[in-house]
Design a protein around this motif. Structure first.
Motif, short mmCIF file in Angstrom:
data_model
loop_
_atom_site.label_atom_id
_atom_site.label_comp_id
_atom_site.label_asym_id
_atom_site.label_seq_id
_atom_site.Cartn_x
_atom_site.Cartn_y
_atom_site.Cartn_z
N CYS B 30 0.78 -1.18 -0.01
CA CYS B 30 -0.09 -0.05 0.10
C CYS B 30 0.78 1.19 -0.20
O CYS B 30 0.29 2.21 -0.33
CB CYS B 30 -0.90 -0.14 1.19
N SER B 32 2.20 4.65 0.85
CA SER B 32 1.73 5.50 1.87
C SER B 32 0.32 5.95 1.52
O SER B 32 -0.14 7.13 2.07
CB SER B 32 2.58 6.76 1.85
N SER B 33 -0.23 5.08 0.94
CA SER B 33 -1.92 4.87 1.02
C SER B 33 -2.44 5.57 -0.28
O SER B 33 -3.63 6.00 -0.36
CB SER B 33 -2.46 5.69 1.94
N THR B 36 -5.14 3.15 -1.01
CA THR B 36 -5.78 2.97 0.09
C THR B 36 -6.75 3.91 0.15
O THR B 36 -7.86 3.64 0.77
CB THR B 36 -5.00 2.91 1.13
N SER B 37 -6.46 5.13 0.04
CA SER B 37 -7.38 6.12 0.23
C SER B 37 -8.44 6.19 -0.59
O SER B 37 -9.76 6.16 -0.35
CB SER B 37 -6.82 7.52 -0.15
N SER B 55 6.17 3.82 5.84
CA SER B 55 5.14 3.89 4.78
C SER B 55 3.74 3.46 5.23
O SER B 55 2.74 4.26 5.25
CB SER B 55 5.23 3.00 3.59
N ALA B 59 0.90 5.78 5.95
CA ALA B 59 -0.71 5.81 5.18
C ALA B 59 -1.67 5.84 6.19
O ALA B 59 -2.63 6.38 6.09
CB ALA B 59 -0.64 4.29 4.90
N SER B 62 -2.40 9.34 6.96
CA SER B 62 -2.77 10.25 5.78
C SER B 62 -4.38 10.00 5.80
O SER B 62 -5.30 10.79 4.98
CB SER B 62 -2.40 9.89 4.42
#
Lengths: 130, 97
Positions: B30, B32-33, B36-37, B55, B59, B62
């Motif tokens: 993933c 730092s996202s 994922t966001s 990371s 994530a 964030s």
């Protein structure tokens, strides 16, 4: 990148997905992505080694894991990386796998007006779990 | 600070291609996202992992509190993925395989 570990990962993901589940895979594919600053081209990164790795993974995918997934569709687009300084640019891109930064590009980046950018062509593949 | 895909080209392409609403998603590597966001905003639940603990910490930080409730983060490599069979509808592998 140990190719065996990629195959292992694809098998594990296959097991984790429901039948008909989707795998979205994106990879940067530019062998010589351009670096720019303030609208001016500074040069290009050398990512040929990275592209060879992706090609090797693709060959392996076709041979070993083609029975696990089918490719539903493929798209290409450009993704930009942006950096706030020449120093950050050199430190970051030098750490990318299979990527080399020439001394000349590093010097031009150090004296460039931020933001600095790198534009890479990215391949998106939508795979369906068999 | 490095920003990848500030224009959202990758997330827009994924968003246009597949329906994530209500789906159970796994974000492989993933970082730092970035993806994922997107998944947390659309999907029903998200499992996200990356071998880099820094990371994963980025994530987590964030995401909004609301998005964070949907995501379960772990620190490990893809080779160490150990989840029940046939659990996820979608796997996102952004620059990670």
């Amino acid at each position: 990148v140990p190719l065996e570990s990629v195959v292992d990962a694809l098998r594990r993901i296959h097991s984790a997905l429901v039948p008909g589940g989707l795998l979205v895979d994106t990879q940067p594919l530019s062998p010589r992505p351009p670096a720019s600053a303030d609208g001016r081209r500074l040069g290009a990164l050398d990512m040929r080694e990275w592209c060879e790795t992706v090609a090797a993974v693709d060959r392996l995918f076709d041979k070993v894991t083609g029975s696990l997934y089918s490719v539903e569709t493929e798209q290409r687009f450009v993704v930009t990386d942006m950096f706030d300084s020449g120093t950050e640019f050199v430190e970051s891109v030098s750490g990318w796998r299979g990527t080399h930064v020439s001394a000349a590009l590093g010097e031009r980046a150090a004296g460039a007006t931020p933001p600095l950018t790198v534009d890479q062509e990215v391949r998106l593949r939508l795979l369906v779990r068999r | 600070m490095q920003r990848r895909d500030p224009d959202g080209a990758e997330t827009s392409a994924i968003d246009a291609l597949i329906e994530l609403k209500g789906r159970h998603v796994i974000d492989v590597g993933c970082g730092s996202s970035r993806l994922t966001s997107l998944a947390a905003a659309r999907a029903g639940a998200v499992d996200a992992f990356d071998p880099d603990a820094d990371s994963v910490a980025q994530a987590k930080a964030s995401l909004s509190q609301e998005a964070r409730k949907k995501v379960r983060f772990e620190v490990h490599a893809a080779e160490a993925l150990d989840v029940p069979r046939r659990r996820f509808d979608v796997a996102l592998c952004g620059w990670s395989l």
